[in-house]
Design a protein around this motif. Structure first.
Motif, PDB file in Angstrom:
ATOM      1  N   ARG A 165      -5.882  -4.051  -4.689  1.00  0.00           N
ATOM      2  CA  ARG A 165      -4.777  -3.890  -5.623  1.00  0.00           C
ATOM      3  C   ARG A 165      -3.619  -3.176  -4.927  1.00  0.00           C
ATOM      4  NH1 ARG A 165      -9.140  -1.944  -9.080  1.00  0.00           N
ATOM      5  NH2 ARG A 165      -8.458   0.174  -8.584  1.00  0.00           N
ATOM      6  N   PRO A 166      -2.395  -3.425  -5.349  1.00  0.00           N
ATOM      7  CA  PRO A 166      -1.276  -2.637  -4.820  1.00  0.00           C
ATOM      8  C   PRO A 166      -1.401  -1.186  -5.265  1.00  0.00           C
ATOM      9  CG  PRO A 166      -0.502  -4.657  -5.879  1.00  0.00           C
ATOM     10  CD  PRO A 166      -1.940  -4.498  -6.251  1.00  0.00           C
ATOM     11  N   GLY A 167      -0.916  -0.282  -4.473  1.00  0.00           N
ATOM     12  CA  GLY A 167      -0.972   1.134  -4.815  1.00  0.00           C
ATOM     13  C   GLY A 167      -0.620   1.979  -3.610  1.00  0.00           C
ATOM     14  N   ARG A 168      -0.677   3.288  -3.788  1.00  0.00           N
ATOM     15  CA  ARG A 168      -0.316   4.196  -2.700  1.00  0.00           C
ATOM     16  C   ARG A 168      -1.555   4.761  -2.026  1.00  0.00           C
ATOM     17  NH1 ARG A 168       3.953   6.891  -0.865  1.00  0.00           N
ATOM     18  NH2 ARG A 168       5.297   6.211  -2.580  1.00  0.00           N
ATOM     19  N   VAL A 169      -1.509   4.791  -0.699  1.00  0.00           N
ATOM     20  CA  VAL A 169      -2.569   5.435   0.073  1.00  0.00           C
ATOM     21  C   VAL A 169      -1.932   6.495   0.974  1.00  0.00           C
ATOM     22  CG1 VAL A 169      -3.985   3.354   0.059  1.00  0.00           C
ATOM     23  CG2 VAL A 169      -2.474   3.802   1.998  1.00  0.00           C
ATOM     24  N   THR A 170      -2.734   7.447   1.342  1.00  0.00           N
ATOM     25  CA  THR A 170      -2.292   8.504   2.256  1.00  0.00           C
ATOM     26  C   THR A 170      -3.151   8.468   3.515  1.00  0.00           C
ATOM     27  OG1 THR A 170      -1.563   9.950   0.450  1.00  0.00           O
ATOM     28  CG2 THR A 170      -1.996  11.000   2.573  1.00  0.00           C
ATOM     29  N   ALA A 216      -7.773  11.167   8.018  1.00  0.00           N
ATOM     30  CA  ALA A 216      -8.404  10.929   6.723  1.00  0.00           C
ATOM     31  C   ALA A 216      -7.656   9.827   5.989  1.00  0.00           C
ATOM     32  CB  ALA A 216      -8.391  12.203   5.880  1.00  0.00           C
ATOM     33  N   MET A 217      -8.414   8.864   5.502  1.00  0.00           N
ATOM     34  CA  MET A 217      -7.895   7.838   4.604  1.00  0.00           C
ATOM     35  C   MET A 217      -8.110   8.347   3.177  1.00  0.00           C
ATOM     36  SD  MET A 217      -6.694   5.072   6.033  1.00  0.00           S
ATOM     37  CE  MET A 217      -6.653   4.273   7.644  1.00  0.00           C
ATOM     38  N   ILE A 218      -7.064   8.355   2.403  1.00  0.00           N
ATOM     39  CA  ILE A 218      -7.151   8.857   1.037  1.00  0.00           C
ATOM     40  C   ILE A 218      -6.599   7.805   0.076  1.00  0.00           C
ATOM     41  CG2 ILE A 218      -6.453  10.702  -0.551  1.00  0.00           C
ATOM     42  CD1 ILE A 218      -6.055  12.466   1.971  1.00  0.00           C
ATOM     43  N   GLY A 219      -7.436   7.333  -0.819  1.00  0.00           N
ATOM     44  CA  GLY A 219      -6.987   6.403  -1.852  1.00  0.00           C
ATOM     45  C   GLY A 219      -7.270   4.948  -1.602  1.00  0.00           C
ATOM     46  N   THR A 220      -7.730   4.589  -0.405  1.00  0.00           N
ATOM     47  CA  THR A 220      -7.981   3.168  -0.139  1.00  0.00           C
ATOM     48  C   THR A 220      -9.125   2.624  -0.987  1.00  0.00           C
ATOM     49  OG1 THR A 220      -9.357   3.804   1.763  1.00  0.00           O
ATOM     50  CG2 THR A 220      -7.075   3.172   2.223  1.00  0.00           C
ATOM     51  N   ASP A 221     -10.092   3.494  -1.308  1.00  0.00           N
ATOM     52  CA  ASP A 221     -11.217   3.034  -2.132  1.00  0.00           C
ATOM     53  C   ASP A 221     -10.818   2.759  -3.574  1.00  0.00           C
ATOM     54  OD1 ASP A 221     -10.720   5.791  -2.323  1.00  0.00           O
ATOM     55  OD2 ASP A 221     -12.753   6.225  -3.004  1.00  0.00           O
ATOM     56  N   LYS A 222      -9.710   3.353  -4.002  1.00  0.00           N
ATOM     57  CA  LYS A 222      -9.227   3.082  -5.364  1.00  0.00           C
ATOM     58  C   LYS A 222      -8.574   1.708  -5.438  1.00  0.00           C
ATOM     59  CE  LYS A 222     -10.259   7.246  -6.861  1.00  0.00           C
ATOM     60  NZ  LYS A 222     -10.775   7.837  -5.601  1.00  0.00           N
ATOM     61  N   LEU A 223      -8.039   1.242  -4.312  1.00  0.00           N
ATOM     62  CA  LEU A 223      -7.354  -0.054  -4.286  1.00  0.00           C
ATOM     63  C   LEU A 223      -8.313  -1.204  -4.024  1.00  0.00           C
ATOM     64  CD1 LEU A 223      -4.131   0.869  -2.264  1.00  0.00           C
ATOM     65  CD2 LEU A 223      -4.637   1.172  -4.692  1.00  0.00           C
ATOM     66  N   GLN A 224      -9.455  -0.888  -3.403  1.00  0.00           N
ATOM     67  CA  GLN A 224     -10.446  -1.924  -3.110  1.00  0.00           C
ATOM     68  C   GLN A 224     -11.849  -1.345  -3.323  1.00  0.00           C
ATOM     69  OE1 GLN A 224     -10.831  -3.306   0.958  1.00  0.00           O
ATOM     70  NE2 GLN A 224     -10.968  -5.441   0.297  1.00  0.00           N
ATOM     71  N   PHE A 275       0.799  -1.215   0.000  1.00  0.00           N
ATOM     72  CA  PHE A 275       0.000   0.000   0.000  1.00  0.00           C
ATOM     73  C   PHE A 275       0.842   1.281   0.000  1.00  0.00           C
ATOM     74  CE2 PHE A 275      -2.858  -3.017   2.460  1.00  0.00           C
ATOM     75  CZ  PHE A 275      -3.610  -3.352   1.348  1.00  0.00           C
ATOM     76  N   ARG A 276       2.142   1.165   0.248  1.00  0.00           N
ATOM     77  CA  ARG A 276       3.066   2.308   0.237  1.00  0.00           C
ATOM     78  C   ARG A 276       2.469   3.532   0.932  1.00  0.00           C
ATOM     79  NH1 ARG A 276       3.951   3.740  -5.402  1.00  0.00           N
ATOM     80  NH2 ARG A 276       2.110   2.534  -5.942  1.00  0.00           N
ATOM     81  N   PRO A 277       2.042   3.376   2.187  1.00  0.00           N
ATOM     82  CA  PRO A 277       1.348   4.470   2.874  1.00  0.00           C
ATOM     83  C   PRO A 277       2.215   5.703   3.086  1.00  0.00           C
ATOM     84  CG  PRO A 277       1.924   2.738   4.426  1.00  0.00           C
ATOM     85  CD  PRO A 277       2.230   2.207   3.060  1.00  0.00           C
ATOM     86  N   GLN A 278       1.654   6.829   2.750  1.00  0.00           N
ATOM     87  CA  GLN A 278       2.270   8.117   3.035  1.00  0.00           C
ATOM     88  C   GLN A 278       1.551   8.697   4.242  1.00  0.00           C
ATOM     89  OE1 GLN A 278       2.868  10.867  -0.273  1.00  0.00           O
ATOM     90  NE2 GLN A 278       2.184  12.555   1.009  1.00  0.00           N
ATOM     91  N   VAL A 279       2.268   8.898   5.312  1.00  0.00           N
ATOM     92  CA  VAL A 279       1.655   9.316   6.577  1.00  0.00           C
ATOM     93  C   VAL A 279       1.998  10.777   6.852  1.00  0.00           C
ATOM     94  CG1 VAL A 279       1.410   8.825   9.030  1.00  0.00           C
ATOM     95  CG2 VAL A 279       1.910   6.960   7.422  1.00  0.00           C
ATOM     96  N   GLU A 280       0.973  11.556   7.155  1.00  0.00           N
ATOM     97  CA  GLU A 280       1.161  12.970   7.458  1.00  0.00           C
ATOM     98  C   GLU A 280       0.534  13.281   8.820  1.00  0.00           C
ATOM     99  OE1 GLU A 280      -0.621  15.201   4.312  1.00  0.00           O
ATOM    100  OE2 GLU A 280       0.438  14.106   2.725  1.00  0.00           O
ATOM    101  N   ILE A 327      -7.109  -2.129   8.198  1.00  0.00           N
ATOM    102  CA  ILE A 327      -5.846  -2.855   8.103  1.00  0.00           C
ATOM    103  C   ILE A 327      -4.690  -1.872   7.990  1.00  0.00           C
ATOM    104  CG2 ILE A 327      -4.504  -4.461   6.681  1.00  0.00           C
ATOM    105  CD1 ILE A 327      -7.093  -5.814   5.905  1.00  0.00           C
ATOM    106  N   VAL A 328      -4.916  -0.795   7.241  1.00  0.00           N
ATOM    107  CA  VAL A 328      -3.866   0.202   7.038  1.00  0.00           C
ATOM    108  C   VAL A 328      -3.594   0.990   8.315  1.00  0.00           C
ATOM    109  CG1 VAL A 328      -3.241   2.306   5.785  1.00  0.00           C
ATOM    110  CG2 VAL A 328      -4.335   0.408   4.569  1.00  0.00           C
ATOM    111  N   LEU A 329      -4.656   1.385   9.039  1.00  0.00           N
ATOM    112  CA  LEU A 329      -4.481   2.248  10.210  1.00  0.00           C
ATOM    113  C   LEU A 329      -3.535   1.660  11.261  1.00  0.00           C
ATOM    114  CD1 LEU A 329      -5.365   4.947  11.454  1.00  0.00           C
ATOM    115  CD2 LEU A 329      -7.251   3.730  12.567  1.00  0.00           C
ATOM    116  N   PRO A 330      -3.681   0.383  11.654  1.00  0.00           N
ATOM    117  CA  PRO A 330      -2.746  -0.151  12.654  1.00  0.00           C
ATOM    118  C   PRO A 330      -1.300  -0.211  12.169  1.00  0.00           C
ATOM    119  CG  PRO A 330      -4.704  -1.535  12.485  1.00  0.00           C
ATOM    120  CD  PRO A 330      -4.732  -0.597  11.323  1.00  0.00           C
ATOM    121  N   VAL A 331      -1.101  -0.277  10.856  1.00  0.00           N
ATOM    122  CA  VAL A 331       0.253  -0.373  10.299  1.00  0.00           C
ATOM    123  C   VAL A 331       0.995   0.955  10.430  1.00  0.00           C
ATOM    124  CG1 VAL A 331       1.576  -0.721   8.169  1.00  0.00           C
ATOM    125  CG2 VAL A 331      -0.316  -2.250   8.724  1.00  0.00           C
TER     126      VAL A 331
END
Length: 223
Positions: free
Chosen positions: A166-171, A150-158, A19-24, A48-52
């Motif tokens: 799908r693999p991809g970047r989320v913020t 805010a979760m940004i982009g997770t809906d594009k991957l699933q 998911f290559r998360p970008q965290v701000e 799944i992304v949030l705990p990571v």
């Protein structure tokens, strides 16, 4: 090593690669003490992304069906979700809302991090829907600050929250902590509860850039 630490050590690198998360703004999460993380909910993998991407373990309410599955797959899902901090609650039962609220209160009174999606369900169309006032009750009952995210982009991957993502970047974008001590003792005032909830949702909207809909997502789904 705790189960959470084990899961994060083994699966964390895989999730980060996928998911290559970008965290701000992660510095806005207090290093100790109770805190509520409140954000938008686009798809299944949000939880799944949030705990990571957080240093502290995040506890959150989840459907009990995630831990009651049969066979190897069911046991694996139960092991994973309870390991990362999911607490199963039958939210569809007669007392589901009360059970979820009391569970969140207990977690916060233990000085832990509680994650919540104020919309109450996944967005049906990518927009941000009206928040339910459970988030306000929790912060007023416990005094815990609220950190919007805010979760940004997770809906594009699933898309639709189904299937293998799908693999991809989320913020994942965290905002500054919000505290509502000025409303102490007013957790039964419905006008205060709505005002606090709307304040949190306004920050989530600012962080996510989503269009806001002044309607509950459950009503939109039923239409």
């Amino acid at each position: 090593m705790s189960r959470f630490a084990l899961i994060k050590a083994v699966l964390g690198p895989i999730m980060r690669l996928m998911f290559r998360p970008q965290v701000e703004g992660a510095e806005h999460i207090p290093g100790d003490g109770p805190v509520i993380l409140a954000g938008n909910h686009l798809t299944f993998i949000d939880s799944i992304v949030l705990p990571v991407v957080t240093k502290r373990q995040v506890f959150f309410i989840g459907k009990d069906e995630y831990v009651t599955g049969k066979g190897f797959k069911g046991r694996l899902m139960a092991w994973f979700f309870t390991g990362v901090g999911m607490i199963p609650v039958d939210r569809d039962g007669a007392n589901g809302g009360v059970a979820a609220l009391m569970t969140g209160r207990r977690i916060l009174e233990e000085g832990k991090v509680f994650g919540i999606y104020p919309e109450g369900t996944r967005s049906p169309d990518g927009r941000l829907y009206r928040g339910r006032t459970g988030i306000a009750r929790l912060t007023l009952m416990t005094g815990a600050p609220v950190v919007p995210f805010a979760m940004i982009g997770t809906d594009k991957l699933q898309p639709g929250g189904r299937g293998i993502p799908r693999p991809g970047r989320v913020t994942v974008r965290f905002g500054e902590a919000m505290e509502f001590s000025r409303y102490e003792g007013m957790d039964r005032d419905r006008y205060v509860l709505r005002a606090v909830t709307d304040s949190v949702m306004a920050e989530v909207m600012r962080l996510s850039g989503q269009e806001y809909v002044d309607m509950y997502a459950t009503k939109a789904k039923a239409a």
